[in-house]
Design a protein around this motif. Structure first.
Motif, PDB file in Angstrom:
ATOM      1  N   UNK A  39       8.377  -1.534 -11.132  1.00 28.70           N
ATOM      2  CA  UNK A  39       8.562  -1.723  -9.688  1.00 28.70           C
ATOM      3  C   UNK A  39       8.163  -0.484  -8.897  1.00 28.70           C
ATOM      4  N   UNK A  40       8.157   0.685  -9.540  1.00 25.47           N
ATOM      5  CA  UNK A  40       7.766   1.911  -8.847  1.00 25.47           C
ATOM      6  C   UNK A  40       6.256   1.997  -8.627  1.00 25.47           C
ATOM      7  N   UNK A  41       5.511   1.024  -9.162  1.00 19.86           N
ATOM      8  CA  UNK A  41       4.078   0.944  -8.897  1.00 19.86           C
ATOM      9  C   UNK A  41       3.765   0.206  -7.604  1.00 19.86           C
ATOM     10  N   UNK A  42       4.810  -0.140  -6.856  1.00 17.20           N
ATOM     11  CA  UNK A  42       4.640  -0.770  -5.545  1.00 17.20           C
ATOM     12  C   UNK A  42       5.042   0.213  -4.457  1.00 17.20           C
ATOM     13  N   UNK A  43       4.278   0.243  -3.389  1.00 18.45           N
ATOM     14  CA  UNK A  43       4.590   1.064  -2.227  1.00 18.45           C
ATOM     15  C   UNK A  43       4.660   0.180  -0.987  1.00 18.45           C
ATOM     16  N   UNK A  44       5.743   0.310  -0.221  1.00 21.31           N
ATOM     17  CA  UNK A  44       5.848  -0.364   1.071  1.00 21.31           C
ATOM     18  C   UNK A  44       5.590   0.660   2.157  1.00 21.31           C
ATOM     19  N   UNK A  45       4.537   0.424   2.913  1.00 21.51           N
ATOM     20  CA  UNK A  45       4.153   1.362   3.981  1.00 21.51           C
ATOM     21  C   UNK A  45       3.965   0.571   5.265  1.00 21.51           C
ATOM     22  N   UNK A  46       4.918   0.718   6.181  1.00 28.67           N
ATOM     23  CA  UNK A  46       4.927  -0.077   7.389  1.00 28.67           C
ATOM     24  C   UNK A  46       4.939  -1.562   6.983  1.00 28.67           C
ATOM     25  N   UNK A  47       3.948  -2.328   7.393  1.00 28.49           N
ATOM     26  CA  UNK A  47       3.917  -3.745   7.025  1.00 28.49           C
ATOM     27  C   UNK A  47       3.033  -4.018   5.809  1.00 28.49           C
ATOM     28  N   UNK A  48       2.568  -2.984   5.156  1.00 24.26           N
ATOM     29  CA  UNK A  48       1.668  -3.154   4.018  1.00 24.26           C
ATOM     30  C   UNK A  48       2.402  -3.018   2.690  1.00 24.26           C
ATOM     31  N   UNK A  49       1.997  -3.838   1.730  1.00 21.76           N
ATOM     32  CA  UNK A  49       2.415  -3.703   0.339  1.00 21.76           C
ATOM     33  C   UNK A  49       1.200  -3.226  -0.433  1.00 21.76           C
ATOM     34  N   UNK A  50       1.370  -2.110  -1.157  1.00 22.33           N
ATOM     35  CA  UNK A  50       0.233  -1.441  -1.793  1.00 22.33           C
ATOM     36  C   UNK A  50       0.523  -1.223  -3.270  1.00 22.33           C
ATOM     37  N   UNK A  51      -0.514  -1.434  -4.104  1.00 25.56           N
ATOM     38  CA  UNK A  51      -0.414  -1.141  -5.533  1.00 25.56           C
ATOM     39  C   UNK A  51      -0.771   0.317  -5.780  1.00 25.56           C
ATOM     40  N   UNK A  52      -0.012   0.943  -6.675  1.00 22.83           N
ATOM     41  CA  UNK A  52      -0.342   2.319  -7.056  1.00 22.83           C
ATOM     42  C   UNK A  52      -1.359   2.383  -8.182  1.00 22.83           C
TER      43      UNK A  52
END
Length: 326
Positions: free
Chosen positions: A139-152
């Protein structure tokens, strides 16, 4: 879709009030739904409720090719709508609290074991295949940045089936409240949320089916404000080498569940919480699961386990106060 052993025991008689008992039911999200409520308006809310299902499916359903979740899984980031943002944020919170025992990035493992959108029964994967696939799960490979969901990192994919139905029950409940309805029971595939009373002026009664000879819904939960969800290993599974492997996957080990738990029923303030934690509690097992509930009082969880003991006898254990009225 998780299979559930919850039975509803709800009686409707002629009420002295101006409100009438209404029932809406159908199929959605690969399962059933039942919505019972008291209202003065006899116009059916079914079209609007089914529109909610379609809207959530466009966001979170792996079975809708153009859904946001499928677009994210094929790419590297996505601008989330409100549904995805709420669900992913909650999932990440539960992941942190359970130290990754609940993890929506488990999708590659679910697919590997044959329990994904494309079902297969190729038996237990090799240890090497599990080890390789585990590299994509965290789950730590996911980043929530504002309204974006990003893969690490590439290869990360998410599956929200372990939380989305509970969320849907909550959304429908909020819709009913917006229509001035304060007595309802919403059930989406066994993920339930209740408020107020039934037409008899009594709390909604929710029966838990017991897997014993002559069992049936013998244990009742009385609810005026709360939610219930159940996770089990009794329907979606395969047997190999004398071991039954069920559809709940441990994100830490990559193994499909094969413990002695038959079901765990979880109560919580809302259905999204109950739905998320029933996954973690079935993986923890009876003693550690009940310990988790005791050690996290702020979560306001309850747990009821049905399991087999060392002699193969069906037993039950539950947290303190589980059957107290909510």
């Amino acid at each position: 879709m998780k299979e559930i052993l919850l039975l509803l025991s709800i009686c409707f008689t002629v009420s002295a009030s101006a409100q009438r008992a209404m029932t809406i039911s159908g199929k959605a999200q690969g399962t059933y739904y039942v919505v019972k409520y008291l209202g003065r308006d006899t116009v059916s809310l079914q079209p609007e409720i089914e529109a909610i299902f379609r809207q959530i499916d466009r966001s979170l359903s792996l079975y809708v090719p153009s859904s946001l979740i499928n677009r994210f899984n094929k790419g590297d980031k996505i601008m989330m709508d409100d549904h995805m943002r709420i669900v992913v944020k909650k999932a990440q919170e539960v992941s942190r609290i359970t130290d990754g025992l609940f993890d929506i990035t488990v999708k590659p493992l679910v697919d590997l074991w044959g329990f994904g959108v494309v079902r297969h029964n190729n038996g237990k994967p090799s240890e090497d295949a599990i080890r390789r696939t585990l590299r994509q799960v965290d789950y730590q490979n996911l980043t929530l940045r504002s309204r974006y969901l990003i893969k690490k990192q590439p290869g990360v994919e998410i599956d929200c089936n372990g939380i989305a139905q509970g969320y849907t029950s909550d959304v429908i409940a909020k819709f009913l409240l917006s229509r001035g309805i304060s007595n309802y029971l919403v059930d989406v595939g066994g993920e339930l949320v209740a408020l107020g009373n039934n037409e008899q002026g009594k709390p909604w009664s929710i029966g838990i089916e017991r897997l014993q000879p002559g069992g049936g819904a013998q244990n009742l939960l009385m609810m005026t404000n709360g939610a219930v969800a159940t996770s089990g290993n009794y329907q979606r599974f395969f047997d190999e080498g004398g071991t039954r492997f069920a559809h709940t996957i441990n994100p830490r080990t990559g193994e499909a569940i094969h413990n002695n738990i038959i079901t765990v029923t979880v109560t919580a303030p809302d259905a999204i919480t109950a739905d998320a934690y029933d996954n973690a509690l079935i993986l923890l097992g009876v003693d550690k699961g009940l310990e988790f509930v005791r050690d996290h009082p702020r979560l306001n969880l309850g747990a009821f386990y049905i399991y087999k003991d060392a002699d193969g006898q069906v037993r039950e254990k539950y947290s303190e106060g589980f059957f107290e009225q909510r």
